[in-house]
Design a protein around this motif. Sequence first.
Motif, PDB file in Angstrom:
ATOM      1  N   ARG A 153      -3.567   6.140  -2.115  1.00 29.17           N
ATOM      2  CA  ARG A 153      -4.189   6.959  -3.159  1.00 29.17           C
ATOM      3  C   ARG A 153      -5.003   8.094  -2.552  1.00 29.17           C
ATOM      4  NH1 ARG A 153      -4.541   7.411  -8.417  1.00 29.17           N
ATOM      5  NH2 ARG A 153      -6.497   6.365  -8.909  1.00 29.17           N
ATOM      6  N   GLY A 154      -4.528   8.603  -1.445  1.00 23.92           N
ATOM      7  CA  GLY A 154      -5.211   9.723  -0.792  1.00 23.92           C
ATOM      8  C   GLY A 154      -4.297  10.248   0.300  1.00 23.92           C
ATOM      9  N   ALA A 155      -4.704  11.302   0.943  1.00 18.14           N
ATOM     10  CA  ALA A 155      -3.901  11.877   2.018  1.00 18.14           C
ATOM     11  C   ALA A 155      -4.104  11.060   3.295  1.00 18.14           C
ATOM     12  CB  ALA A 155      -4.315  13.332   2.230  1.00 18.14           C
ATOM     13  N   ASP A 156      -3.921   9.758   3.160  1.00 21.02           N
ATOM     14  CA  ASP A 156      -4.296   8.794   4.211  1.00 21.02           C
ATOM     15  C   ASP A 156      -3.068   8.370   5.011  1.00 21.02           C
ATOM     16  OD1 ASP A 156      -6.231   5.678   4.067  1.00 21.02           O
ATOM     17  OD2 ASP A 156      -5.359   6.817   5.743  1.00 21.02           O
ATOM     18  N   VAL A 157      -2.705   9.187   5.973  1.00 26.61           N
ATOM     19  CA  VAL A 157      -1.509   8.929   6.775  1.00 26.61           C
ATOM     20  C   VAL A 157      -1.650   7.618   7.542  1.00 26.61           C
ATOM     21  CG1 VAL A 157      -0.080   9.819   8.648  1.00 26.61           C
ATOM     22  CG2 VAL A 157      -0.993  11.386   6.934  1.00 26.61           C
TER      23      VAL A 157
END
Lengths: 142, 309, 232
Positions: B26-30
């Motif tokens: 749910r985020g730009a959490d690669v």
Amino acid sequence: MFSGHNKPLDTEKIKATLEQNRGKIKLSQAACASCSLCAESCFLYRGNNHDPRYMPSYKWLSSLGKIYKKRGNVDRAFLEQTRENIWKNCVLCMRCYCPFGIDIPGLIGLARSIYRSQGVYGIYPYTVGAPEAENAHDPDGK
Amino acid sequence: MKAGSNLEKVLSAGHFAVTGELGPPRGADVAAVREKTQYLRGMVDSVNITDNQTAVVRMASWAASLILLQEGLEPNYQMVCRDRNRLAMQADILGAYGLGIRNMLCLSGDHQKFGDHPKSKKVFDIDSMQLISMVKKMRDEKKFQGGEEITVPPQMFIGAAENPFGEPYDFRVLRLAKKIEAGADFIQTQCIYNMDRFRTWVKQAVDMGLTEKIYILAGVTPFKSVGMAKYMQKNVPGLDVPDALIKRLEGVDKKDQAKEGIAMCCEQIQEFKEMKGVAGVHIMAIEWEKRVPEIVEKAKLLPRPKMEG
Amino acid sequence: MVIAEVKPLAEIMELIKPYKKVLNTGCGGCVAVCLGGGQKEVDTLNTRIELTCRERNIPLEIGGFTVERQCDMQFNAEFDRMVGGYDALMSMACGAGIQFLAERFPAKPVLPAVNTVFVGVNKEIGWYEERCQSCGDCVLGVTGGICPVTMCAKSLFNGPCGGPQDGHCEVDKDTPCAWIQIHDRLKAQGRLENILKVFPAREWQNQVQGKLLLEEYRGRYVKEEKQSPVKK
């Protein structure tokens, strides 16, 4: 019969409207030759077995025409009795045709406008408060 | 070979295929995506990457799919019809293929009212069946949906979903036939709990000759607890959870429920391996990816075949 | 017919706030039938507004007048002699009628007192349901008389999706799954083959503002260009 109020009619208002449209109403009444061509062009007339109550000429003459003849001196009962001539029996589809150029939809519209000004208007089968609705169609089928 | 993907090679060689699933963050959490891959590496043939699942915004499935490629795993790029029109879809497919994605799943998508932006506008320019046809046209006719030529056409292995327990029941096999006609190469089913009904459905598909034309992967989701089983029975549309399963879980100690859930899942997989018409299993251990190695091992699905080329 | 619903009073009060004299215009057409904006509804709304203004000491004068329909300009002409006396017009007609009214009186602010919600049917008094989204390319003949665009929450043409449970759409327990209905009806009519083949992607016909000019009336409105003689 439902009207919402038992107020006496505002006859002055009716007379004023008649006066404003006197030329048109007078000419239309005079021009109508009862040729019944308007009836042939009315789908309600054709769909109701050519019942003369659906003839466009009848619809406006029996309402606006009568009011004009009586110089606006009609009572509420008259309006309520003739209401269905210009509401139930006419949807103002504006397709009626007169070879003499009588503007029948315009006259029915004018009639409706007068009736509305006195608080008398079309009651659809499903309008709240109408006697038709009170006795009407119960979803439980009682 | 249509796409030459690992999944396609495994299936066409006649091995029992295993696919997994991964929901993007749910985020730009690669880093979160990379973290989940460690449980799937070597355990499955390819991994579904969901697309704004349950209409909740997450990192785009194409992006998470690319991260998977970087990690050396093969993604099944999911695309739903709810959020994109045919222009955006075709554009995304070209980009995805250009960057190495080879498997696609064409789905309708849960209605937006379930998600975190319930009053957003729905798209549904085309439905999942029409999307399958469109991807097939791009691959085989080398044309866009509108009819124009594609310079470098995407060669995707096309997947779809089918729900054997969906109503109307008698129509579900016919709908599978439609998906085959539209161009689907493989399907994954919704997670199965009612084995009797599933057996009936597969038999119908076999009798109609459909399993000769498409690979069916049976979906499973292990129960973590009785609570989860009850929730899924009540709240998830299209699922059929028999009461017997809930009773079985209620019969064990709370601390043993997860183990029991996994055991039940492995029993199902064993049966799928032996069921005529079932070409593989799709394991959806949602937010429980770390148990996948255990499931795959217990179900005797290791080692995964290494395909050439 | 077109169904409209009166806006919440708070929203209407906000809309008329900047004005001192407002004419509430009613419509005797669709909105009268669905109890949204006919003569009676104009009177009712005006009473509510007047009461609210009295409570809050708002100096607003509100008038009311209803014409046959606002979507035919000749009926809007009846307002001509009245509008001069007002700062703003409010309309209880549907979105189409309101726009015609605004077109006739471009100098007057026109405020909608209703939200036009859908094209639908009269199920029972006070109960209206959407049936048509005017997609412009009707397939009801194929789908057994049930509209996949309107009645399916996802407007699928090859439904159902995996969502229906107990015959209802995943969106709402009280909404039947349109595709189950389509399937059942076609099956009962012996026409299930209609939905056994893949319905191809649609060419959506309603993505630009609609305009319809009947062929037999074209000549009245479109001047044909005279062909000039070919120069040698």
